[in-house]
Design an enzyme around this catalytic site. Structure first.
Site, PDB file in Angstrom:
ATOM      1  N   ASP A  74      -0.002  -0.005 -17.562  1.00 14.91           N
ATOM      2  CA  ASP A  74      -1.180   0.437 -16.927  1.00 14.91           C
ATOM      3  C   ASP A  74      -1.166   1.884 -16.621  1.00 14.91           C
ATOM      4  O   ASP A  74      -1.913   2.721 -16.644  1.00 14.91           O
ATOM      5  CB  ASP A  74      -1.743  -0.572 -15.933  1.00 14.91           C
ATOM      6  CG  ASP A  74      -2.280  -1.808 -16.495  1.00 14.91           C
ATOM      7  OD1 ASP A  74      -2.251  -2.023 -17.601  1.00 14.91           O
ATOM      8  OD2 ASP A  74      -2.401  -2.771 -15.643  1.00 14.91           O
ATOM      9  N   GLY A  75       0.167   2.272 -16.159  1.00 15.80           N
ATOM     10  CA  GLY A  75       0.154   3.519 -15.597  1.00 15.80           C
ATOM     11  C   GLY A  75       0.112   4.718 -16.624  1.00 15.80           C
ATOM     12  O   GLY A  75      -0.392   5.724 -16.696  1.00 15.80           O
ATOM     13  N   GLU A 148      -8.075   4.488  -8.294  1.00 21.07           N
ATOM     14  CA  GLU A 148      -8.446   4.814  -6.809  1.00 21.07           C
ATOM     15  C   GLU A 148      -8.007   6.090  -6.327  1.00 21.07           C
ATOM     16  O   GLU A 148      -7.200   6.765  -7.070  1.00 21.07           O
ATOM     17  CB  GLU A 148      -7.831   3.606  -6.181  1.00 21.07           C
ATOM     18  CG  GLU A 148      -6.343   3.731  -5.781  1.00 21.07           C
ATOM     19  CD  GLU A 148      -5.311   3.160  -6.850  1.00 21.07           C
ATOM     20  OE1 GLU A 148      -4.318   3.642  -7.153  1.00 21.07           O
ATOM     21  OE2 GLU A 148      -5.461   1.802  -7.179  1.00 21.07           O
ATOM     22  N   THR A 188      -7.954  -4.511  -9.204  1.00 19.39           N
ATOM     23  CA  THR A 188      -7.132  -5.294  -9.559  1.00 19.39           C
ATOM     24  C   THR A 188      -5.511  -4.582  -9.435  1.00 19.39           C
ATOM     25  O   THR A 188      -4.523  -5.091  -9.659  1.00 19.39           O
ATOM     26  CB  THR A 188      -7.078  -5.832 -10.908  1.00 19.39           C
ATOM     27  OG1 THR A 188      -7.095  -4.894 -11.679  1.00 19.39           O
ATOM     28  CG2 THR A 188      -8.177  -6.922 -11.010  1.00 19.39           C
ATOM     29  N   TYR A 190      -3.689  -1.408  -6.668  1.00 23.82           N
ATOM     30  CA  TYR A 190      -3.257  -1.354  -5.155  1.00 23.82           C
ATOM     31  C   TYR A 190      -4.171  -2.100  -4.088  1.00 23.82           C
ATOM     32  O   TYR A 190      -3.804  -2.697  -3.283  1.00 23.82           O
ATOM     33  CB  TYR A 190      -3.434   0.118  -4.762  1.00 23.82           C
ATOM     34  CG  TYR A 190      -2.324   0.631  -3.495  1.00 23.82           C
ATOM     35  CD1 TYR A 190      -2.055  -0.313  -2.673  1.00 23.82           C
ATOM     36  CD2 TYR A 190      -2.201   2.057  -3.351  1.00 23.82           C
ATOM     37  CE1 TYR A 190      -1.422  -0.026  -1.573  1.00 23.82           C
ATOM     38  CE2 TYR A 190      -1.740   2.281  -2.112  1.00 23.82           C
ATOM     39  CZ  TYR A 190      -1.300   1.136  -1.443  1.00 23.82           C
ATOM     40  OH  TYR A 190      -0.438   1.810   0.031  1.00 23.82           O
ATOM     41  N   SER A 191      -5.493  -1.971  -4.373  1.00 26.58           N
ATOM     42  CA  SER A 191      -6.719  -2.568  -3.570  1.00 26.58           C
ATOM     43  C   SER A 191      -6.342  -3.928  -3.316  1.00 26.58           C
ATOM     44  O   SER A 191      -6.530  -4.589  -2.312  1.00 26.58           O
ATOM     45  CB  SER A 191      -8.149  -2.198  -4.164  1.00 26.58           C
ATOM     46  OG  SER A 191      -8.950  -2.750  -3.280  1.00 26.58           O
ATOM     47  N   LEU A 192      -6.028  -4.828  -4.377  1.00 21.85           N
ATOM     48  CA  LEU A 192      -5.684  -5.998  -4.409  1.00 21.85           C
ATOM     49  C   LEU A 192      -4.698  -6.253  -3.785  1.00 21.85           C
ATOM     50  O   LEU A 192      -4.764  -7.365  -2.884  1.00 21.85           O
ATOM     51  CB  LEU A 192      -5.547  -6.523  -6.047  1.00 21.85           C
ATOM     52  CG  LEU A 192      -5.172  -8.320  -6.201  1.00 21.85           C
ATOM     53  CD1 LEU A 192      -6.586  -8.964  -5.599  1.00 21.85           C
ATOM     54  CD2 LEU A 192      -5.136  -8.330  -7.422  1.00 21.85           C
ATOM     55  N   SER A 193      -3.425  -5.907  -3.629  1.00 22.41           N
ATOM     56  CA  SER A 193      -2.288  -6.071  -3.023  1.00 22.41           C
ATOM     57  C   SER A 193      -2.657  -5.708  -1.574  1.00 22.41           C
ATOM     58  O   SER A 193      -1.911  -6.188  -0.678  1.00 22.41           O
ATOM     59  CB  SER A 193      -1.147  -5.390  -3.558  1.00 22.41           C
ATOM     60  OG  SER A 193      -1.241  -3.684  -3.222  1.00 22.41           O
ATOM     61  N   ALA A 212      -2.704  -1.698   5.813  1.00 28.86           N
ATOM     62  CA  ALA A 212      -2.208  -2.119   7.057  1.00 28.86           C
ATOM     63  C   ALA A 212      -2.965  -1.413   8.218  1.00 28.86           C
ATOM     64  O   ALA A 212      -2.575  -0.847   9.306  1.00 28.86           O
ATOM     65  CB  ALA A 212      -0.728  -1.472   7.073  1.00 28.86           C
TER      66      ALA A 212
END
Length: 292
Positions: A74-75, A148, A188, A190-193, A212
């Site tokens: 994906d990257g 993102e 799906t 960074y936002s998901l994690s 966080a």
């Protein structure tokens, strides 16, 4: 058919798949363009008689290919976006990486995928991008993000106070490690994690996800994708880390960010029968339950 190949790094164990792809392209008499940096890595896998040209920029590629094959994970697709931009050229991801939400073609299905592409048996998904409106000199011409943008603290520094406005209406001050603004595609990632929701690719929304947060009542917020988002940073630190997909820099806290939806979309090629919901079921292993 004119096909462009884009990649970054080829692991030694994936050389056999690269060789297979080149042989298939040669047999199908495809005209080939290869990203110049990647061509140096893969030229040893070229069959005799296969000629190719190279490209090194958006201007080099525009109008010269009908589809771009992204070779990697994906990257790699994220890094291919600046070369495609508003050209409308579909991107097909051949997954030589790991999870692969965007790179939808497994390496053991390369031949079937190429046959489908040449026969026109594929669809395209239009994926929304973010555009950095201000400041306009951070990443030069590459001011777009398919996944993102992140505003985060330097790991060595204290937490940030991040103020966010949506269409000039104040949303919140986020105290914590940072926030991210994600597209449906990036929902799906960074936002998901970080606890954000999954958005369908055709949703006309963005999601603001705290990272966080130092307040347990703070939660992700979904906003319309025609919103303009303004972000400023406060706190004891003089800098914060800013990124758009794989592009990262440090900015002074005096800088205010303004972001909106880009005026063009990226087209991701999908094979027939490949849909978003089956992808997330398979990749996230939903249904892997003895009761099913």
């Amino acid at each position: 058919m004119n096909i462009a190949l884009f990649g970054k790094n080829l692991a030694p164990e994936n050389g056999v798949y690269m060789k297979q792809l080149f042989e298939l392209l040669h047999d199908k008499k495809c005209d080939l363009l290869i990203y110049a940096n990647f061509a140096e890595q893969v030229k040893t896998f070229l069959p005799n008689g296969l000629r190719f040209e190279t490209f090194a920029s958006y201007a080099d590629l525009k109008g010269r290919a009908e589809m771009l094959f992204s070779i990697g994970g994906d990257g790699t697709i994220l890094d291919a976006v600046p070369f495609v931009r508003d050209s409308g050229m579909p991107i097909l991801g051949i997954n030589l990486g790991r999870l692969g939400f965007l790179s939808s073609v497994p390496k053991n299905e390369i031949q079937a995928a190429l046959d489908n592409v040449l026969a026109g048996r594929f669809t395209t998904e239009r994926r929304t991008l973010l555009e950095l409106v201000s400041p306009d000199d951070v990443f030069g011409e590459v001011k777009y993000a398919l996944n993102e943008l992140n505003v985060i603290r330097n790991p060595e520094h204290s937490l940030l106070a991040i103020k966010v406005w949506v269409d000039d209406k104040f949303l919140n001050t986020y105290w914590g490690d940072g926030i991210l603004l994600a597209t449906p595609t990036g929902s799906t990632a960074y936002s998901l994690s970080a606890g954000g929701p999954i958005l369908a690719p055709n949703a006309h929304d963005f999601v603001i996800t705290p990272i966080a947060a130092h307040n347990l009542t703070v939660r992700p917020v979904v906003i319309p994708d025609d919103s303009e988002v303004r972000i400023s940073v406060e706190g004891r630190e003089k800098q914060f880390v800013f990124s758009m997909d794989s592009h990262t820099c440090a900015l002074p806290t005096s800088v205010e960010l303004v972001v909106r939806k880009a005026g063009f979309c990226i087209n991701l090629a999908r094979m027939e029968g490949d849909d978003f919901f089956s992808t997330i079921r398979n990749k996230l292993m939903w249904g892997k339950d003895n009761r099913n």
